[in-house]
Design a protein around this motif. Structure first.
Motif, PDB file in Angstrom:
ATOM      1  N   THR A  79      15.240   4.889  -4.713  1.00 17.37           N
ATOM      2  CA  THR A  79      15.964   5.385  -3.547  1.00 17.37           C
ATOM      3  C   THR A  79      16.238   4.183  -2.646  1.00 17.37           C
ATOM      4  O   THR A  79      15.609   3.132  -2.818  1.00 17.37           O
ATOM      5  CB  THR A  79      15.127   6.434  -2.787  1.00 17.37           C
ATOM      6  OG1 THR A  79      13.914   5.811  -2.336  1.00 17.37           O
ATOM      7  CG2 THR A  79      14.786   7.629  -3.671  1.00 17.37           C
ATOM      8  N   PRO A  80      17.149   4.306  -1.687  1.00 20.24           N
ATOM      9  CA  PRO A  80      17.403   3.160  -0.797  1.00 20.24           C
ATOM     10  C   PRO A  80      16.149   2.665  -0.064  1.00 20.24           C
ATOM     11  O   PRO A  80      15.967   1.463   0.104  1.00 20.24           O
ATOM     12  CB  PRO A  80      18.446   3.706   0.184  1.00 20.24           C
ATOM     13  CG  PRO A  80      19.157   4.765  -0.585  1.00 20.24           C
ATOM     14  CD  PRO A  80      18.121   5.391  -1.477  1.00 20.24           C
ATOM     15  N   SER A  81      15.261   3.578   0.336  1.00 22.07           N
ATOM     16  CA  SER A  81      14.053   3.138   1.043  1.00 22.07           C
ATOM     17  C   SER A  81      13.100   2.399   0.107  1.00 22.07           C
ATOM     18  O   SER A  81      12.500   1.388   0.493  1.00 22.07           O
ATOM     19  CB  SER A  81      13.342   4.325   1.691  1.00 22.07           C
ATOM     20  OG  SER A  81      12.936   5.247   0.713  1.00 22.07           O
ATOM     21  N   VAL A  82      12.963   2.870  -1.125  1.00 25.25           N
ATOM     22  CA  VAL A  82      12.098   2.194  -2.103  1.00 25.25           C
ATOM     23  C   VAL A  82      12.678   0.830  -2.455  1.00 25.25           C
ATOM     24  O   VAL A  82      11.949  -0.159  -2.563  1.00 25.25           O
ATOM     25  CB  VAL A  82      11.906   3.069  -3.361  1.00 25.25           C
ATOM     26  CG1 VAL A  82      11.268   2.273  -4.477  1.00 25.25           C
ATOM     27  CG2 VAL A  82      11.070   4.288  -3.046  1.00 25.25           C
ATOM     28  N   GLU A  83      13.994   0.755  -2.630  1.00 26.68           N
ATOM     29  CA  GLU A  83      14.623  -0.536  -2.932  1.00 26.68           C
ATOM     30  C   GLU A  83      14.435  -1.517  -1.779  1.00 26.68           C
ATOM     31  O   GLU A  83      14.243  -2.710  -2.005  1.00 26.68           O
ATOM     32  CB  GLU A  83      16.101  -0.338  -3.240  1.00 26.68           C
ATOM     33  CG  GLU A  83      16.318   0.318  -4.598  1.00 26.68           C
ATOM     34  CD  GLU A  83      17.773   0.645  -4.880  1.00 26.68           C
ATOM     35  OE1 GLU A  83      18.616   0.540  -3.964  1.00 26.68           O
ATOM     36  OE2 GLU A  83      18.060   1.016  -6.038  1.00 26.68           O
TER      37      GLU A  83
ATOM     38  N   LYS B  14      11.411  -6.273   0.199  1.00 28.60           N
ATOM     39  CA  LYS B  14      10.510  -6.874   1.188  1.00 28.60           C
ATOM     40  C   LYS B  14       9.310  -7.559   0.515  1.00 28.60           C
ATOM     41  O   LYS B  14       8.843  -8.597   0.979  1.00 28.60           O
ATOM     42  CB  LYS B  14      10.016  -5.792   2.148  1.00 28.60           C
ATOM     43  CG  LYS B  14       9.199  -6.301   3.295  1.00 28.60           C
ATOM     44  CD  LYS B  14       8.867  -5.172   4.248  1.00 28.60           C
ATOM     45  CE  LYS B  14       8.115  -5.652   5.452  1.00 28.60           C
ATOM     46  NZ  LYS B  14       7.823  -4.565   6.383  1.00 28.60           N
ATOM     47  N   VAL B  15       8.808  -6.991  -0.591  1.00 26.63           N
ATOM     48  CA  VAL B  15       7.612  -7.526  -1.247  1.00 26.63           C
ATOM     49  C   VAL B  15       7.949  -8.228  -2.563  1.00 26.63           C
ATOM     50  O   VAL B  15       7.096  -8.364  -3.435  1.00 26.63           O
ATOM     51  CB  VAL B  15       6.553  -6.419  -1.481  1.00 26.63           C
ATOM     52  CG1 VAL B  15       6.071  -5.855  -0.166  1.00 26.63           C
ATOM     53  CG2 VAL B  15       7.084  -5.322  -2.376  1.00 26.63           C
ATOM     54  N   LYS B  16       9.178  -8.699  -2.693  1.00 23.14           N
ATOM     55  CA  LYS B  16       9.661  -9.274  -3.959  1.00 23.14           C
ATOM     56  C   LYS B  16       8.857 -10.467  -4.451  1.00 23.14           C
ATOM     57  O   LYS B  16       8.848 -10.752  -5.638  1.00 23.14           O
ATOM     58  CB  LYS B  16      11.135  -9.653  -3.842  1.00 23.14           C
ATOM     59  CG  LYS B  16      11.417 -10.781  -2.875  1.00 23.14           C
ATOM     60  CD  LYS B  16      12.896 -11.049  -2.790  1.00 23.14           C
ATOM     61  CE  LYS B  16      13.215 -12.175  -1.853  1.00 23.14           C
ATOM     62  NZ  LYS B  16      13.002 -11.888  -0.454  1.00 23.14           N
TER      63      LYS B  16
ATOM     64  N   ASN C 295       0.824  -1.205   0.000  1.00 24.91           N
ATOM     65  CA  ASN C 295       0.000   0.000   0.000  1.00 24.91           C
ATOM     66  C   ASN C 295       0.862   1.261   0.000  1.00 24.91           C
ATOM     67  O   ASN C 295       0.507   2.258  -0.616  1.00 24.91           O
ATOM     68  CB  ASN C 295      -0.955   0.009   1.186  1.00 24.91           C
ATOM     69  CG  ASN C 295      -2.074  -0.999   1.017  1.00 24.91           C
ATOM     70  OD1 ASN C 295      -2.437  -1.342  -0.104  1.00 24.91           O
ATOM     71  ND2 ASN C 295      -2.606  -1.492   2.112  1.00 24.91           N
ATOM     72  N   LYS C 296       1.999   1.228   0.691  1.00 25.19           N
ATOM     73  CA  LYS C 296       2.912   2.374   0.688  1.00 25.19           C
ATOM     74  C   LYS C 296       3.526   2.594  -0.690  1.00 25.19           C
ATOM     75  O   LYS C 296       3.813   3.725  -1.073  1.00 25.19           O
ATOM     76  CB  LYS C 296       4.004   2.187   1.726  1.00 25.19           C
ATOM     77  CG  LYS C 296       3.510   2.395   3.137  1.00 25.19           C
ATOM     78  CD  LYS C 296       4.602   2.168   4.146  1.00 25.19           C
ATOM     79  CE  LYS C 296       4.037   2.330   5.541  1.00 25.19           C
ATOM     80  NZ  LYS C 296       4.998   1.958   6.581  1.00 25.19           N
ATOM     81  N   LEU C 297       3.702   1.510  -1.434  1.00 21.61           N
ATOM     82  CA  LEU C 297       4.180   1.615  -2.813  1.00 21.61           C
ATOM     83  C   LEU C 297       3.048   1.973  -3.778  1.00 21.61           C
ATOM     84  O   LEU C 297       3.276   2.106  -4.973  1.00 21.61           O
ATOM     85  CB  LEU C 297       4.816   0.296  -3.257  1.00 21.61           C
ATOM     86  CG  LEU C 297       6.194  -0.020  -2.715  1.00 21.61           C
ATOM     87  CD1 LEU C 297       6.578  -1.457  -3.030  1.00 21.61           C
ATOM     88  CD2 LEU C 297       7.222   0.941  -3.295  1.00 21.61           C
TER      89      LEU C 297
END
Length: 129
Positions: free
Chosen positions: A44-48, A53-55, A28-30
């Motif tokens: 960005t590092p946080s998006v990566e 995490k949801v790979k 949901n955050k994505l």
């Protein structure tokens, strides 16, 4: 911003049945809340970290200029489910056309939010055959 910003196209490929709440929250955050939704995000590092995490629930990759142009032309939507057009892009952004916007996005100099009113999530059709 001396280095070119990398753009990632993330597509949700698994539904919401039996998904852990932490994974669902990250999706949901994505802004990938539903199956077959796509989004262009800056790496960005946080998006990566969120993507890692949801790979198991998404697929992602670096899109070409042609793919971004096709995505914007066929699936770009404005409020009221109106299709994105060259004239709207020219009128509501600093870009002259959809092709120029796609080039700016893939080069890291622009984003989907440059066009006023353009929805950041692209609804895709399920794969066939």
């Amino acid at each position: 911003m001396s280095e070119k910003e990398k753009v990632i196209l993330a597509i949700r490929i698994r539904g919401a049945v039996r998904v852990r709440p932490q994974i669902e929250d990250t999706l949901n955050k994505l802004r990938l809340g539903r199956l077959h939704q796509a989004r262009l995000v800056t790496a960005t590092p946080s998006v990566e970290g969120m993507i890692d995490k949801v790979k198991d629930y998404i697929t992602w990759g670096e899109p070409s200029e042609e793919i971004v142009e096709k995505l914007l032309t066929k699936r770009g939507r404005l409020p009221g489910n109106v299709k994105l057009t060259d004239s709207y892009v020219k009128k509501n952004s600093s870009h002259s056309s959809i092709k120029a916007l796609a080039k700016a996005i893939t080069s890291g100099k622009g984003s989907v939010s440059d066009v006023q009113g353009l929805k950041p999530v692209f609804r895709l059709t399920p794969p066939t055959k």
